[in-house]
Write a protein that holds these residues in place. Structure first.
Motif, PDB file in Angstrom:
ATOM      1  N   ILE A 182       0.863  -1.171   0.000  1.00  0.00           N
ATOM      2  CA  ILE A 182       0.000   0.000   0.000  1.00  0.00           C
ATOM      3  C   ILE A 182       0.908   1.231   0.000  1.00  0.00           C
ATOM      4  O   ILE A 182       1.698   1.431   0.919  1.00  0.00           O
ATOM      5  N   ASP A 183       0.789   2.020  -1.070  1.00  0.00           N
ATOM      6  CA  ASP A 183       1.667   3.165  -1.251  1.00  0.00           C
ATOM      7  C   ASP A 183       0.889   4.310  -1.899  1.00  0.00           C
ATOM      8  O   ASP A 183      -0.345   4.294  -1.924  1.00  0.00           O
ATOM      9  N   GLU A 184       1.598   5.268  -2.434  1.00  0.00           N
ATOM     10  CA  GLU A 184       0.986   6.478  -2.992  1.00  0.00           C
ATOM     11  C   GLU A 184       0.049   6.206  -4.179  1.00  0.00           C
ATOM     12  O   GLU A 184      -0.733   7.076  -4.549  1.00  0.00           O
ATOM     13  N   ARG A 185       0.124   5.019  -4.750  1.00  0.00           N
ATOM     14  CA  ARG A 185      -0.833   4.686  -5.825  1.00  0.00           C
ATOM     15  C   ARG A 185      -2.263   4.846  -5.339  1.00  0.00           C
ATOM     16  O   ARG A 185      -3.170   5.063  -6.130  1.00  0.00           O
ATOM     17  N   PHE A 186      -2.468   4.722  -4.036  1.00  0.00           N
ATOM     18  CA  PHE A 186      -3.808   4.724  -3.461  1.00  0.00           C
ATOM     19  C   PHE A 186      -4.139   6.020  -2.711  1.00  0.00           C
ATOM     20  O   PHE A 186      -5.068   6.063  -1.913  1.00  0.00           O
ATOM     21  N   SER A 187      -3.394   7.070  -2.987  1.00  0.00           N
ATOM     22  CA  SER A 187      -3.637   8.356  -2.307  1.00  0.00           C
ATOM     23  C   SER A 187      -4.974   8.939  -2.737  1.00  0.00           C
ATOM     24  O   SER A 187      -5.546   8.567  -3.770  1.00  0.00           O
ATOM     25  N   GLU A 188      -5.446   9.882  -1.939  1.00  0.00           N
ATOM     26  CA  GLU A 188      -6.681  10.589  -2.282  1.00  0.00           C
ATOM     27  C   GLU A 188      -6.534  11.278  -3.634  1.00  0.00           C
ATOM     28  O   GLU A 188      -7.452  11.259  -4.454  1.00  0.00           O
ATOM     29  N   ALA A 189      -5.356  11.847  -3.876  1.00  0.00           N
ATOM     30  CA  ALA A 189      -5.127  12.535  -5.155  1.00  0.00           C
ATOM     31  C   ALA A 189      -5.238  11.563  -6.324  1.00  0.00           C
ATOM     32  O   ALA A 189      -5.808  11.896  -7.368  1.00  0.00           O
ATOM     33  N   ALA A 190      -4.691  10.376  -6.156  1.00  0.00           N
ATOM     34  CA  ALA A 190      -4.755   9.379  -7.233  1.00  0.00           C
ATOM     35  C   ALA A 190      -6.194   8.989  -7.528  1.00  0.00           C
ATOM     36  O   ALA A 190      -6.610   8.900  -8.692  1.00  0.00           O
ATOM     37  N   PHE A 191      -6.983   8.772  -6.463  1.00  0.00           N
ATOM     38  CA  PHE A 191      -8.394   8.429  -6.676  1.00  0.00           C
ATOM     39  C   PHE A 191      -9.158   9.603  -7.280  1.00  0.00           C
ATOM     40  O   PHE A 191      -9.935   9.437  -8.216  1.00  0.00           O
ATOM     41  N   SER A 192      -8.926  10.804  -6.761  1.00  0.00           N
ATOM     42  CA  SER A 192      -9.640  11.988  -7.267  1.00  0.00           C
ATOM     43  C   SER A 192      -9.390  12.200  -8.751  1.00  0.00           C
ATOM     44  O   SER A 192     -10.301  12.563  -9.502  1.00  0.00           O
ATOM     45  N   GLN A 193      -8.168  11.967  -9.159  1.00  0.00           N
ATOM     46  CA  GLN A 193      -7.814  12.141 -10.570  1.00  0.00           C
ATOM     47  C   GLN A 193      -8.607  11.188 -11.473  1.00  0.00           C
ATOM     48  O   GLN A 193      -8.929  11.530 -12.604  1.00  0.00           O
ATOM     49  N   LEU A 194      -8.958  10.029 -10.956  1.00  0.00           N
ATOM     50  CA  LEU A 194      -9.696   9.044 -11.755  1.00  0.00           C
ATOM     51  C   LEU A 194     -11.190   9.326 -11.787  1.00  0.00           C
ATOM     52  O   LEU A 194     -11.900   8.813 -12.650  1.00  0.00           O
ATOM     53  N   GLY A 195     -11.671  10.110 -10.843  1.00  0.00           N
ATOM     54  CA  GLY A 195     -13.080  10.481 -10.828  1.00  0.00           C
ATOM     55  C   GLY A 195     -13.934   9.556  -9.990  1.00  0.00           C
ATOM     56  O   GLY A 195     -13.584   8.407  -9.720  1.00  0.00           O
ATOM     57  N   ASP A 217     -14.910   3.580 -14.106  1.00  0.00           N
ATOM     58  CA  ASP A 217     -14.284   2.270 -14.255  1.00  0.00           C
ATOM     59  C   ASP A 217     -12.844   2.295 -13.759  1.00  0.00           C
ATOM     60  O   ASP A 217     -12.378   1.345 -13.119  1.00  0.00           O
ATOM     61  N   ALA A 218     -12.146   3.381 -14.020  1.00  0.00           N
ATOM     62  CA  ALA A 218     -10.747   3.496 -13.590  1.00  0.00           C
ATOM     63  C   ALA A 218     -10.635   3.527 -12.069  1.00  0.00           C
ATOM     64  O   ALA A 218      -9.751   2.870 -11.494  1.00  0.00           O
ATOM     65  N   SER A 219     -11.513   4.279 -11.401  1.00  0.00           N
ATOM     66  CA  SER A 219     -11.442   4.317  -9.934  1.00  0.00           C
ATOM     67  C   SER A 219     -11.878   2.980  -9.342  1.00  0.00           C
ATOM     68  O   SER A 219     -11.369   2.562  -8.304  1.00  0.00           O
ATOM     69  N   ARG A 220     -12.779   2.285 -10.009  1.00  0.00           N
ATOM     70  CA  ARG A 220     -13.179   0.950  -9.557  1.00  0.00           C
ATOM     71  C   ARG A 220     -11.997  -0.013  -9.635  1.00  0.00           C
ATOM     72  O   ARG A 220     -11.751  -0.803  -8.730  1.00  0.00           O
ATOM     73  N   ARG A 221     -11.237   0.058 -10.737  1.00  0.00           N
ATOM     74  CA  ARG A 221     -10.059  -0.816 -10.878  1.00  0.00           C
ATOM     75  C   ARG A 221      -9.021  -0.507  -9.799  1.00  0.00           C
ATOM     76  O   ARG A 221      -8.425  -1.417  -9.229  1.00  0.00           O
ATOM     77  N   LEU A 222      -8.814   0.786  -9.517  1.00  0.00           N
ATOM     78  CA  LEU A 222      -7.854   1.149  -8.473  1.00  0.00           C
ATOM     79  C   LEU A 222      -8.349   0.688  -7.107  1.00  0.00           C
ATOM     80  O   LEU A 222      -7.565   0.172  -6.292  1.00  0.00           O
ATOM     81  N   SER A 278     -13.623  -5.262   1.249  1.00  0.00           N
ATOM     82  CA  SER A 278     -14.418  -4.533   0.261  1.00  0.00           C
ATOM     83  C   SER A 278     -13.877  -3.119   0.134  1.00  0.00           C
ATOM     84  O   SER A 278     -13.504  -2.500   1.123  1.00  0.00           O
ATOM     85  N   THR A 279     -13.843  -2.631  -1.087  1.00  0.00           N
ATOM     86  CA  THR A 279     -13.413  -1.261  -1.340  1.00  0.00           C
ATOM     87  C   THR A 279     -14.308  -0.642  -2.403  1.00  0.00           C
ATOM     88  O   THR A 279     -14.994  -1.341  -3.145  1.00  0.00           O
ATOM     89  N   GLY A 280     -14.276   0.643  -2.475  1.00  0.00           N
ATOM     90  CA  GLY A 280     -14.985   1.364  -3.526  1.00  0.00           C
ATOM     91  C   GLY A 280     -14.611   2.823  -3.425  1.00  0.00           C
ATOM     92  O   GLY A 280     -14.201   3.296  -2.368  1.00  0.00           O
ATOM     93  N   TYR A 281     -14.725   3.541  -4.517  1.00  0.00           N
ATOM     94  CA  TYR A 281     -14.477   4.975  -4.496  1.00  0.00           C
ATOM     95  C   TYR A 281     -15.741   5.651  -4.989  1.00  0.00           C
ATOM     96  O   TYR A 281     -15.966   5.799  -6.186  1.00  0.00           O
TER      97      TYR A 281
END
Length: 112
Positions: free
Chosen positions: A2-15, A19-24, A94-97
């Motif tokens: 678990i690293d910066e790939r999962f930051s709030e900024a990374a998720f926000s950028q995907l929207g 589908d992209a935020s779901r994959r992340l 379980s996860t989701g954005y």
């Protein structure tokens, strides 16, 4: 890991709810499951050793995989399959954005 790939900024950028935020989010779920598995597997082995010291003969039912670890005190003999005790741990992550929002909700209704 678990690293910066999962930051709030990374998720926000995907929207939100894309589908992209779901994959992340799915990737994050998998990483969490792997990290939990390492800890659970080690602790469960200690507990199984303690249980076995009281007379049971628990052994792994199959090679552990993230989310599933199972031990059995079992054997086969002339009368067939016998199982005395089973100890298993199944974990679900379980996860989701924002995948649980109503599609008519707007972004300004989602707390930051």
């Amino acid at each position: 890991m678990i690293d910066e790939r999962f930051s709030e900024a990374a998720f926000s950028q995907l929207g939100l709810d894309t589908d992209a935020s779901r994959r992340l989010a799915d990737l994050l779920r998998d990483e969490i499951q792997r990290e939990l598995h390492t800890a659970i597997d080690a602790r469960l082995r200690e507990l199984v050793d303690r249980i076995n010291s009281m007379g049971h003969r628990l052994k792994l039912e199959y090679a552990p995989i993230p989310g599933e670890i199972s031990y059995r005190h079992d054997w086969k003999d002339e009368t067939g399959y016998q199982c005395r005790l089973r100890v298993a741990v199944d974990t679900v992550v379980s996860t989701g954005y924002a995948h649980l929002i109503d599609p008519v909700e707007t972004n300004d209704q989602i707390p930051s």
